[in-house]
Scaffold this active site. Structure first.
Site, PDB file in Angstrom:
ATOM      1  N   LYS A 283     -26.239  -5.673 -16.136  1.00 57.21           N
ATOM      2  CA  LYS A 283     -25.034  -6.376 -16.265  1.00 57.21           C
ATOM      3  C   LYS A 283     -23.983  -6.076 -16.679  1.00 57.21           C
ATOM      4  O   LYS A 283     -23.335  -7.018 -16.417  1.00 57.21           O
ATOM      5  CB  LYS A 283     -25.698  -8.181 -16.873  1.00 57.21           C
ATOM      6  CG  LYS A 283     -25.664  -8.880 -17.548  1.00 57.21           C
ATOM      7  CD  LYS A 283     -25.809  -9.562 -18.577  1.00 57.21           C
ATOM      8  CE  LYS A 283     -26.237  -9.498 -19.628  1.00 57.21           C
ATOM      9  NZ  LYS A 283     -24.783  -9.947 -20.375  1.00 57.21           N
ATOM     10  N   ASN A 284     -24.568  -5.209 -18.076  1.00 59.66           N
ATOM     11  CA  ASN A 284     -22.416  -5.273 -18.864  1.00 59.66           C
ATOM     12  C   ASN A 284     -22.210  -4.485 -18.122  1.00 59.66           C
ATOM     13  O   ASN A 284     -20.979  -4.330 -18.698  1.00 59.66           O
ATOM     14  CB  ASN A 284     -23.083  -4.774 -20.286  1.00 59.66           C
ATOM     15  CG  ASN A 284     -23.648  -6.609 -20.909  1.00 59.66           C
ATOM     16  OD1 ASN A 284     -23.799  -7.442 -20.926  1.00 59.66           O
ATOM     17  ND2 ASN A 284     -24.127  -5.804 -22.382  1.00 59.66           N
TER      18      ASN A 284
ATOM     19  N   ASP B  35     -28.153  -4.270 -28.593  1.00 57.12           N
ATOM     20  CA  ASP B  35     -28.830  -5.129 -27.611  1.00 57.12           C
ATOM     21  C   ASP B  35     -30.315  -4.850 -27.518  1.00 57.12           C
ATOM     22  O   ASP B  35     -31.247  -5.501 -26.420  1.00 57.12           O
ATOM     23  CB  ASP B  35     -28.082  -4.827 -26.668  1.00 57.12           C
ATOM     24  CG  ASP B  35     -26.707  -5.661 -25.890  1.00 57.12           C
ATOM     25  OD1 ASP B  35     -26.889  -6.371 -27.162  1.00 57.12           O
ATOM     26  OD2 ASP B  35     -25.469  -5.782 -25.555  1.00 57.12           O
TER      27      ASP B  35
ATOM     28  N   ARG C 202     -18.322 -13.948 -33.683  1.00 56.27           N
ATOM     29  CA  ARG C 202     -17.339 -13.901 -32.504  1.00 56.27           C
ATOM     30  C   ARG C 202     -16.364 -14.226 -32.326  1.00 56.27           C
ATOM     31  O   ARG C 202     -16.285 -14.731 -31.029  1.00 56.27           O
ATOM     32  CB  ARG C 202     -18.272 -13.759 -30.676  1.00 56.27           C
ATOM     33  CG  ARG C 202     -19.699 -12.791 -31.067  1.00 56.27           C
ATOM     34  CD  ARG C 202     -20.707 -13.057 -29.574  1.00 56.27           C
ATOM     35  NE  ARG C 202     -20.643 -11.704 -29.201  1.00 56.27           N
ATOM     36  CZ  ARG C 202     -21.758 -11.613 -28.423  1.00 56.27           C
ATOM     37  NH1 ARG C 202     -21.533 -13.470 -27.440  1.00 56.27           N
ATOM     38  NH2 ARG C 202     -21.194 -11.153 -27.597  1.00 56.27           N
ATOM     39  N   PRO C 203     -15.108 -13.780 -32.739  1.00 55.26           N
ATOM     40  CA  PRO C 203     -13.955 -13.403 -32.476  1.00 55.26           C
ATOM     41  C   PRO C 203     -13.355 -13.006 -31.916  1.00 55.26           C
ATOM     42  O   PRO C 203     -14.384 -12.383 -31.043  1.00 55.26           O
ATOM     43  CB  PRO C 203     -13.126 -13.668 -33.802  1.00 55.26           C
ATOM     44  CG  PRO C 203     -14.221 -12.665 -34.493  1.00 55.26           C
ATOM     45  CD  PRO C 203     -15.377 -13.044 -33.881  1.00 55.26           C
ATOM     46  N   VAL C 204     -12.070 -13.500 -31.315  1.00 54.05           N
ATOM     47  CA  VAL C 204     -10.721 -12.749 -30.474  1.00 54.05           C
ATOM     48  C   VAL C 204      -9.863 -12.659 -30.694  1.00 54.05           C
ATOM     49  O   VAL C 204      -8.706 -11.956 -29.671  1.00 54.05           O
ATOM     50  CB  VAL C 204     -10.246 -13.939 -29.266  1.00 54.05           C
ATOM     51  CG1 VAL C 204     -12.573 -14.583 -28.421  1.00 54.05           C
ATOM     52  CG2 VAL C 204     -10.017 -15.403 -29.792  1.00 54.05           C
ATOM     53  N   ASP C 205      -9.503 -12.228 -31.783  1.00 48.41           N
ATOM     54  CA  ASP C 205      -8.726 -11.700 -32.734  1.00 48.41           C
ATOM     55  C   ASP C 205      -8.197 -10.214 -31.137  1.00 48.41           C
ATOM     56  O   ASP C 205      -7.161 -10.223 -32.062  1.00 48.41           O
ATOM     57  CB  ASP C 205      -8.616 -11.527 -33.935  1.00 48.41           C
ATOM     58  CG  ASP C 205      -9.861 -10.366 -34.479  1.00 48.41           C
ATOM     59  OD1 ASP C 205     -11.105 -11.262 -33.895  1.00 48.41           O
ATOM     60  OD2 ASP C 205      -9.719  -9.628 -35.776  1.00 48.41           O
TER      61      ASP C 205
ATOM     62  N   VAL D  55     -14.311  -1.605 -33.337  1.00 51.77           N
ATOM     63  CA  VAL D  55     -14.963  -0.969 -32.350  1.00 51.77           C
ATOM     64  C   VAL D  55     -15.296  -2.423 -31.818  1.00 51.77           C
ATOM     65  O   VAL D  55     -16.113  -3.580 -32.031  1.00 51.77           O
ATOM     66  CB  VAL D  55     -15.926   0.122 -32.012  1.00 51.77           C
ATOM     67  CG1 VAL D  55     -16.723   0.268 -30.346  1.00 51.77           C
ATOM     68  CG2 VAL D  55     -14.995   1.119 -32.783  1.00 51.77           C
ATOM     69  N   SER D  56     -14.201  -2.916 -30.258  1.00 53.93           N
ATOM     70  CA  SER D  56     -14.879  -3.324 -29.374  1.00 53.93           C
ATOM     71  C   SER D  56     -15.159  -3.874 -28.127  1.00 53.93           C
ATOM     72  O   SER D  56     -14.307  -3.105 -27.696  1.00 53.93           O
ATOM     73  CB  SER D  56     -14.484  -5.162 -29.336  1.00 53.93           C
ATOM     74  OG  SER D  56     -14.256  -5.636 -28.366  1.00 53.93           O
TER      75      SER D  56
ATOM     76  N   CYS E 206     -24.027 -16.102 -26.312  1.00 53.46           N
ATOM     77  CA  CYS E 206     -24.963 -16.404 -27.227  1.00 53.46           C
ATOM     78  C   CYS E 206     -24.511 -16.470 -28.854  1.00 53.46           C
ATOM     79  O   CYS E 206     -24.042 -15.824 -29.461  1.00 53.46           O
ATOM     80  CB  CYS E 206     -25.519 -14.754 -27.006  1.00 53.46           C
ATOM     81  SG  CYS E 206     -26.807 -14.478 -25.693  1.00 53.46           S
TER      82      CYS E 206
HETATM   83  C1  UD1 Z   1     -20.270  -6.722 -26.020  1.00 45.67           C
HETATM   84  C2  UD1 Z   1     -22.369  -7.105 -24.279  1.00 45.67           C
HETATM   85  C3  UD1 Z   1     -23.003  -7.499 -25.453  1.00 45.67           C
HETATM   86  C4  UD1 Z   1     -23.397  -5.902 -26.671  1.00 45.67           C
HETATM   87  C5  UD1 Z   1     -21.943  -6.660 -27.486  1.00 45.67           C
HETATM   88  C6  UD1 Z   1     -22.073  -5.283 -28.561  1.00 45.67           C
HETATM   89  C7  UD1 Z   1     -21.423  -7.365 -22.511  1.00 45.67           C
HETATM   90  C8  UD1 Z   1     -20.965  -8.368 -21.417  1.00 45.67           C
HETATM   91  N1  UD1 Z   1     -21.949  -7.537 -23.457  1.00 45.67           N
HETATM   92  O1  UD1 Z   1     -20.395  -7.930 -25.755  1.00 45.67           O
HETATM   93  O2  UD1 Z   1     -24.608  -7.513 -25.037  1.00 45.67           O
HETATM   94  O3  UD1 Z   1     -24.214  -6.988 -27.495  1.00 45.67           O
HETATM   95  O4  UD1 Z   1     -20.734  -5.305 -27.052  1.00 45.67           O
HETATM   96  O5  UD1 Z   1     -22.536  -3.757 -28.144  1.00 45.67           O
HETATM   97  O6  UD1 Z   1     -21.113  -6.499 -22.408  1.00 45.67           O
HETATM   98  N2  UD1 Z   1     -15.506  -9.058 -32.173  1.00 45.67           N
HETATM   99  C9  UD1 Z   1     -13.913  -9.431 -33.135  1.00 45.67           C
HETATM  100  N3  UD1 Z   1     -12.763  -9.479 -32.662  1.00 45.67           N
HETATM  101  C10 UD1 Z   1     -12.831  -9.437 -31.471  1.00 45.67           C
HETATM  102  C11 UD1 Z   1     -13.765  -9.500 -30.697  1.00 45.67           C
HETATM  103  C12 UD1 Z   1     -15.219  -9.066 -31.211  1.00 45.67           C
HETATM  104  O7  UD1 Z   1     -14.259  -9.016 -34.711  1.00 45.67           O
HETATM  105  O8  UD1 Z   1     -11.088  -9.903 -31.073  1.00 45.67           O
HETATM  106  C13 UD1 Z   1     -16.226  -8.575 -33.392  1.00 45.67           C
HETATM  107  C14 UD1 Z   1     -17.577  -9.338 -33.163  1.00 45.67           C
HETATM  108  O9  UD1 Z   1     -18.031 -10.257 -33.497  1.00 45.67           O
HETATM  109  C15 UD1 Z   1     -19.185  -8.194 -32.870  1.00 45.67           C
HETATM  110  C16 UD1 Z   1     -18.290  -6.890 -32.648  1.00 45.67           C
HETATM  111  O10 UD1 Z   1     -16.758  -7.139 -32.881  1.00 45.67           O
HETATM  112  O11 UD1 Z   1     -19.074  -7.932 -34.218  1.00 45.67           O
HETATM  113  C17 UD1 Z   1     -18.573  -5.962 -30.909  1.00 45.67           C
HETATM  114  O12 UD1 Z   1     -18.459  -7.169 -30.613  1.00 45.67           O
HETATM  115  P1  UD1 Z   1     -18.164  -6.497 -28.964  1.00 45.67           P
HETATM  116  O13 UD1 Z   1     -18.396  -6.011 -28.474  1.00 45.67           O
HETATM  117  O14 UD1 Z   1     -16.723  -7.241 -28.370  1.00 45.67           O
HETATM  118  O15 UD1 Z   1     -18.981  -6.987 -28.242  1.00 45.67           O
HETATM  119  P2  UD1 Z   1     -18.907  -7.940 -26.597  1.00 45.67           P
HETATM  120  O16 UD1 Z   1     -17.524  -7.124 -25.652  1.00 45.67           O
HETATM  121  O17 UD1 Z   1     -19.065  -9.556 -26.945  1.00 45.67           O
END
Ligand code: UD1
Length: 431
Positions: A22-23, A318, A132-135, A174-175, A127
């Site tokens: 899925k991911n 996950d 889960r911010p978008v910064d 890491v995101s 979820c």
């Molecule tokens: C993806 C996966 C999800 C998995 C996660 C971590 C998909 C569709 N989803 O989610 O199943 O649990 O990776 O392996 O692939 N964060 C910030 N700022 C941002 C973006 C993220 O602070 O702008 C933080 C999040 O709140 C979290 C961390 O970074 O604490 C990791 O999140 P991220 O890797 O971005 O997760 P997703 O991509 O949403």
């Protein structure tokens, strides 16, 4: 609303076909917006999240056709081949009604901005496992020259007149999603982009491979530094979605929990070393096969194992809930520390309803293994949490009734069928 009833006590024996990830499928589908040509994806899982993204891409103007014929040859898989053609982007807005249901749909921001020079995308939902911010998305795209403002729950992004411009950007954290988005946006930027502290997840590599097949110039995916040389346009391609490592780990844990002997087909042990090592230490045997792996636990009990979640190649967040499900029946005390999402322990109180002994201290759960669990009505709280209840239900005495299974349907294809084929008593109850 559907519920899933599990009658515990049966060992698992047989074969389970693993679906496409899925991911990986979600960002790959989104990448189709980068080209006016056709992107064909094979091995796409049949999941609620995929259907939702099909609606979202259609709203932007994608023409999408799903192969009527199911690919049934390999391990009886139900994977589908889907063709995506976004000849023209008819709308650069991703509205709240669509994006709020699934966080990953927010990622259309990258391709829309790169191809059309502008995008208006609702802030995401998904979820409820943390803030889960978008910064990181905003900072990364701003580094490529985008002007971004947040207004009325929407992100409005505009590229400079000549388009996005390659740059060096090091993520402070890491995101996965922000890495996907920046990598996609940079494929059409002018000049070279270097992404530091990039996510190393196999799904990032899968996306880079597909983008390269479409004509992008990406190197380093899978390491923490990704380099993207911008090109003026991308073409179509045909790409096979990689196997779902989270589904693989989930069924491996289910077998470790219930006992038995199961072959997981169409997958690859190399995708989840750390998780498989933890399952081995818990007492299951795992051996690679030429098309997946065999997992078995005969006789011996479940040993306590401590894990800490981390970005890839660490133990995946996950799989945290599922591993906690397994540890509820260990012969001692284990600790599970969640470092990725701050609110990802909602399954704890549901597992407790089945008789698990778990206490929380900050980001660490202490699990005291118990000799027996007893079936009860429980509620799925998020996608991965829901399947931990199924794993626990496989050994609980009597019936476990899991409600809110729409969480499960977002990420697990035909779960009840796959488990039933191996001898579990799992059925979907519609009301
Ligand atoms: C993806 C996966 C999800 C998995 C996660 C971590 C998909 C569709 N989803 O989610 O199943 O649990 O990776 O392996 O692939 N964060 C910030 N700022 C941002 C973006 C993220 O602070 O702008 C933080 C999040 O709140 C979290 C961390 O970074 O604490 C990791 O999140 P991220 O890797 O971005 O997760 P997703 O991509 O949403």
């Amino acid at each position: 609303m559907d519920r899933i009833r599990i009658r515990g006590g049966n060992e698992l024996h047989g074969t389970i076909p693993i679906s496409g990830a899925k991911n990986a499928a979600l960002p790959l589908m989104i990448a189709s917006l980068l080209t006016d040509d056709t992107l064909t994806l094979e091995n796409v899982p049949h999941l609620a999240d995929v259907e939702q993204l099909i609606r979202i891409l259609g709203n932007h103007g994608a023409d999408i056709s799903v192969n009527g014929r199911r690919e049934r040859q390999q391990g009886d898989s139900y994977a589908r081949t889907i063709h995506f053609t976004s000849r023209n982007i008819v709308d650069t807005t991703a509205p709240y009604e669509l994006v709020s249901k699934m966080r990953a749909s927010f990622w259309v921001l990258g391709p829309l901005l790169a191809r059309e020079g502008k995008a208006r995308v609702s802030l995401p939902g998904g979820c409820a496992i943390g803030t889960r911010p978008v910064d990181l998305f905003i900072e990364g795209l701003s580094a490529l020259g985008a002007e971004i403002e947040i207004d009325g729950g929407y992100i409005n992004a505009t590229a400079p007149a000549g388009g996005l411009v390659g740059a060096r950007y090091v993520f402070p954290k890491v995101s996965v999603g922000a890495t996907h988005v920046l990598m996609m946006a940079a494929t059409l930027a002018k000049g070279t982009t270097v992404i530091g502290n990039a996510a190393r997840e196999p799904e990032v590599v899968d996306l880079a491979n597909c983008l390269n097949a479409m004509g992008a110039k990406i190197t380093g995916a899978g390491s923490s530094t990704i380099t993207i040389e911008g090109v003026t346009s991308l073409s179509g391609a045909r790409h096979r979605v990689l196997p779902d490592r989270i589904e693989t780990g989930t069924y491996a844990m289910a077998v470790a929990m219930a006992g038995g002997d199961v072959v997981l087909e169409n997958t690859d042990v190399a995708l989840l070393d750390t998780a498989l090592e933890a399952i081995r230490r818990a007492g299951a045997e795992i051996t690679p096969t030429n098309n997946g792996l065999r997992v078995y636990r005969n006789g011996g009990g479940i040993k306590p194992v401590d894990v800490v979640t981390d970005p890839y190649p660490g133990f995946p967040t996950d799989l945290q809930a599922q591993f906690m499900g397994l540890m509820t029946r260990s012969s001692g005390v284990s600790h599970i520390t969640e470092t990725i999402f701050e609110n990802r322990f909602m399954h704890v109180q549901e597992l407790a309803r089945l008789g698990a002994k778990i206490s929380l201290s900050g980001q660490t759960a202490k699990i005291e293994g118990v000799p027996r669990l007893k079936g009860a009505p429980v509620m799925a709280t998020d996608l991965r949490a829901s399947v931990s209840l199924v794993i626990a239900g496989l050994v609980a005495e009597g019936d476990t009734m899991v409600s809110r299974v729409y969480h499960l349907d977002r990420g697990f294809e035909r779960l009840e069928e796959k488990l039933t084929r191996c001898g579990a008593e799992v059925e979907r109850v519609s009301e």
